[in-house]
Design a protein around this motif. Structure first.
Motif, PDB file in Angstrom:
ATOM      1  N   SER A   1      35.922  29.255  35.218  1.00  0.00           N
ATOM      2  CA  SER A   1      35.000  29.542  36.315  1.00  0.00           C
ATOM      3  C   SER A   1      34.152  30.730  35.916  1.00  0.00           C
ATOM      4  CB  SER A   1      35.779  29.867  37.601  1.00  0.00           C
ATOM      5  OG  SER A   1      34.916  30.390  38.585  1.00  0.00           O
ATOM      6  N   ILE A   2      32.877  30.726  36.324  1.00  0.00           N
ATOM      7  CA  ILE A   2      32.024  31.863  35.998  1.00  0.00           C
ATOM      8  C   ILE A   2      32.225  33.003  37.003  1.00  0.00           C
ATOM      9  CG2 ILE A   2      30.280  30.390  34.954  1.00  0.00           C
ATOM     10  CD1 ILE A   2      28.537  30.959  37.459  1.00  0.00           C
ATOM     11  N   GLU A   3      33.003  32.718  38.059  1.00  0.00           N
ATOM     12  CA  GLU A   3      33.250  33.749  39.068  1.00  0.00           C
ATOM     13  C   GLU A   3      33.964  34.934  38.426  1.00  0.00           C
ATOM     14  OE1 GLU A   3      35.515  34.335  43.373  1.00  0.00           O
ATOM     15  OE2 GLU A   3      35.482  32.380  42.395  1.00  0.00           O
ATOM     16  N   GLY A   4      33.385  36.106  38.571  1.00  0.00           N
ATOM     17  CA  GLY A   4      33.994  37.321  38.045  1.00  0.00           C
ATOM     18  C   GLY A   4      33.731  37.588  36.582  1.00  0.00           C
ATOM     19  N   LEU A   5      32.991  36.678  35.892  1.00  0.00           N
ATOM     20  CA  LEU A   5      32.760  36.862  34.458  1.00  0.00           C
ATOM     21  C   LEU A   5      32.045  38.167  34.152  1.00  0.00           C
ATOM     22  CD1 LEU A   5      31.719  33.423  32.894  1.00  0.00           C
ATOM     23  CD2 LEU A   5      33.768  34.772  32.437  1.00  0.00           C
ATOM     24  N   ASN A   6      31.159  38.601  35.044  1.00  0.00           N
ATOM     25  CA  ASN A   6      30.348  39.782  34.756  1.00  0.00           C
ATOM     26  C   ASN A   6      30.807  41.025  35.501  1.00  0.00           C
ATOM     27  OD1 ASN A   6      28.213  40.418  32.988  1.00  0.00           O
ATOM     28  ND2 ASN A   6      26.820  40.727  34.705  1.00  0.00           N
ATOM     29  N   VAL A   7      32.007  40.962  36.098  1.00  0.00           N
ATOM     30  CA  VAL A   7      32.505  42.110  36.864  1.00  0.00           C
ATOM     31  C   VAL A   7      32.581  43.365  35.996  1.00  0.00           C
ATOM     32  CG1 VAL A   7      34.521  43.044  38.054  1.00  0.00           C
ATOM     33  CG2 VAL A   7      33.757  40.727  38.541  1.00  0.00           C
TER      34      VAL A   7
ATOM     35  N   LEU B   1      31.037  51.203  35.517  1.00  0.00           N
ATOM     36  CA  LEU B   1      30.588  52.585  35.729  1.00  0.00           C
ATOM     37  C   LEU B   1      29.908  52.789  37.082  1.00  0.00           C
ATOM     38  CD1 LEU B   1      29.154  53.487  32.191  1.00  0.00           C
ATOM     39  CD2 LEU B   1      31.334  54.208  33.197  1.00  0.00           C
ATOM     40  N   ASP B   2      29.863  51.745  37.896  1.00  0.00           N
ATOM     41  CA  ASP B   2      29.149  51.849  39.174  1.00  0.00           C
ATOM     42  C   ASP B   2      29.790  52.840  40.133  1.00  0.00           C
ATOM     43  OD1 ASP B   2      27.394  50.000  38.226  1.00  0.00           O
ATOM     44  OD2 ASP B   2      27.847  48.441  39.707  1.00  0.00           O
TER      45      ASP B   2
ATOM     46  N   ALA C   1      38.073  57.883  34.559  1.00  0.00           N
ATOM     47  CA  ALA C   1      39.339  57.256  34.173  1.00  0.00           C
ATOM     48  C   ALA C   1      39.568  55.980  34.978  1.00  0.00           C
ATOM     49  CB  ALA C   1      40.501  58.230  34.381  1.00  0.00           C
ATOM     50  N   LEU C   2      39.306  56.042  36.285  1.00  0.00           N
ATOM     51  CA  LEU C   2      39.454  54.864  37.131  1.00  0.00           C
ATOM     52  C   LEU C   2      38.439  53.781  36.751  1.00  0.00           C
ATOM     53  CD1 LEU C   2      40.012  56.610  40.580  1.00  0.00           C
ATOM     54  CD2 LEU C   2      41.725  55.398  39.205  1.00  0.00           C
ATOM     55  N   ALA C   3      37.220  54.216  36.403  1.00  0.00           N
ATOM     56  CA  ALA C   3      36.187  53.263  35.998  1.00  0.00           C
ATOM     57  C   ALA C   3      36.606  52.531  34.726  1.00  0.00           C
ATOM     58  CB  ALA C   3      34.861  53.986  35.779  1.00  0.00           C
ATOM     59  N   LEU C   4      37.166  53.270  33.785  1.00  0.00           N
ATOM     60  CA  LEU C   4      37.591  52.653  32.531  1.00  0.00           C
ATOM     61  C   LEU C   4      38.735  51.670  32.772  1.00  0.00           C
ATOM     62  CD1 LEU C   4      36.718  52.770  29.597  1.00  0.00           C
ATOM     63  CD2 LEU C   4      38.492  54.474  29.185  1.00  0.00           C
ATOM     64  N   ILE C   5      39.629  52.009  33.696  1.00  0.00           N
ATOM     65  CA  ILE C   5      40.701  51.084  34.059  1.00  0.00           C
ATOM     66  C   ILE C   5      40.109  49.799  34.631  1.00  0.00           C
ATOM     67  CG2 ILE C   5      42.612  50.694  35.656  1.00  0.00           C
ATOM     68  CD1 ILE C   5      43.337  53.668  35.295  1.00  0.00           C
ATOM     69  N   ASP C   6      39.078  49.946  35.488  1.00  0.00           N
ATOM     70  CA  ASP C   6      38.403  48.770  36.036  1.00  0.00           C
ATOM     71  C   ASP C   6      37.861  47.885  34.917  1.00  0.00           C
ATOM     72  OD1 ASP C   6      38.874  49.576  38.630  1.00  0.00           O
ATOM     73  OD2 ASP C   6      36.890  50.456  38.927  1.00  0.00           O
TER      74      ASP C   6
ATOM     75  N   GLN D   1      27.703  62.259  37.272  1.00  0.00           N
ATOM     76  CA  GLN D   1      28.825  61.862  36.428  1.00  0.00           C
ATOM     77  C   GLN D   1      28.381  60.895  35.340  1.00  0.00           C
ATOM     78  OE1 GLN D   1      31.326  60.382  39.595  1.00  0.00           O
ATOM     79  NE2 GLN D   1      32.643  62.194  39.540  1.00  0.00           N
ATOM     80  N   LEU D   2      27.501  59.979  35.711  1.00  0.00           N
ATOM     81  CA  LEU D   2      26.988  59.023  34.728  1.00  0.00           C
ATOM     82  C   LEU D   2      26.207  59.745  33.636  1.00  0.00           C
ATOM     83  CD1 LEU D   2      26.795  56.043  33.991  1.00  0.00           C
ATOM     84  CD2 LEU D   2      24.738  55.889  35.385  1.00  0.00           C
ATOM     85  N   ALA D   3      25.448  60.763  34.023  1.00  0.00           N
ATOM     86  CA  ALA D   3      24.688  61.548  33.046  1.00  0.00           C
ATOM     87  C   ALA D   3      25.635  62.278  32.096  1.00  0.00           C
ATOM     88  CB  ALA D   3      23.786  62.550  33.770  1.00  0.00           C
ATOM     89  N   GLN D   4      26.763  62.782  32.622  1.00  0.00           N
ATOM     90  CA  GLN D   4      27.752  63.452  31.764  1.00  0.00           C
ATOM     91  C   GLN D   4      28.341  62.486  30.744  1.00  0.00           C
ATOM     92  OE1 GLN D   4      30.701  66.049  33.751  1.00  0.00           O
ATOM     93  NE2 GLN D   4      29.464  65.851  35.609  1.00  0.00           N
TER      94      GLN D   4
END
Length: 230
Positions: free
Chosen positions: A4-10, A15-16, A124-129, A22-25
């Motif tokens: 399924s393509i559902e979730g393929l691009n999650v 980094l959202d 750290a949480l973003a990387l886990i995602d 924080q993104l600039a850092q």
């Protein structure tokens, strides 16, 4: 490849959860550089030293067996990070990444990654995602390789392409993306010769049409019947 393509691009949105500051850092901690189409981002067997965030373009990640045969693991688009599963350095890359179009890449070396993980819990949480998304992607691929026949994988791949890049044209769906027989073979885990033979068979049965390397899916229901024949 997935059932399924559902979730393929999650994973492209990992980094959202970061604020603009924080993104600039994160971007400042890395090094951004262009990678021309056909150039390697990283190579299987090379020393691992961090990850790469795709800012523009698309990268094919693939594994090469000792026999020289390749299997494509995924095509990663802007927003995804590649170069795992290691993130803290050490070891070697388990597979390779090649730019299939001109790309802009931000390399985050292991030392910078470790500092960001300690100093910025949101990162750290973003990387886990991002790791969760990749884990699901590769698990799905392993399930398909282990439970689907080659012809079923080819049918699934064509259906995925139609959903991701398909443009309706009357009763047919035009796949608005050129893919070579070699690319399809590497994705479904077969040979170019087999893919060429099966695509010709699909054309003879009027399931698809191919004109100037553009694939038209004429009978989506026939492809679905291959997957759900039981």
């Amino acid at each position: 490849m997935s059932e399924s393509i559902e979730g393929l691009n999650v994973g492209a949105h990992f980094l959202d959860r970061l604020s603009a500051d924080q993104l600039a850092q994160v971007q400042a901690a890395g090094r951004t550089f262009p990678v021309r189409q056909g150039a390697m981002v990283f190579n299987q067997g090379e020393q691992h030293d961090g990850i790469f965030v795709i800012r523009r373009g698309q990268v094919r990640v693939y594994y090469t067996a000792p026999s020289g045969r390749e299997i494509t693991l995924a095509y990663w688009t802007p927003g995804h990070f590649i170069g795992g599963p290691e993130i803290s350095g050490g070891g070697v890359h388990m597979w390779s990444g090649v730019a299939i179009e001109d790309c802009e890449i931000t390399a985050l070396p292991s030392a910078s990654l470790q500092k960001l993980l300690v100093q910025m819990p949101a990162f750290a949480l973003a990387l886990i995602d991002g790791l969760i998304a990749k884990g699901k992607c590769y698990s799905s691929m392993a399930q398909i390789l282990g439970t689907r026949s080659v012809i079923e994988r080819l049918a699934q791949y064509l259906l995925n392409l139609s959903e991701l890049y398909g443009i309706a044209d009357g009763d047919t769906v035009i796949i608005n993306r050129k893919v070579t027989h070699d690319q399809i073979a590497a994705m479904v885990g077969s040979t170019r010769q087999w893919v060429t033979m099966m695509l010709k068979r699909f054309q003879m049965k009027h399931i698809i049409g191919i004109e100037d390397s553009i694939i038209r899916i004429k009978r989506v229901d026939r492809l679905e019947a291959i997957l759900f024949k039981d």
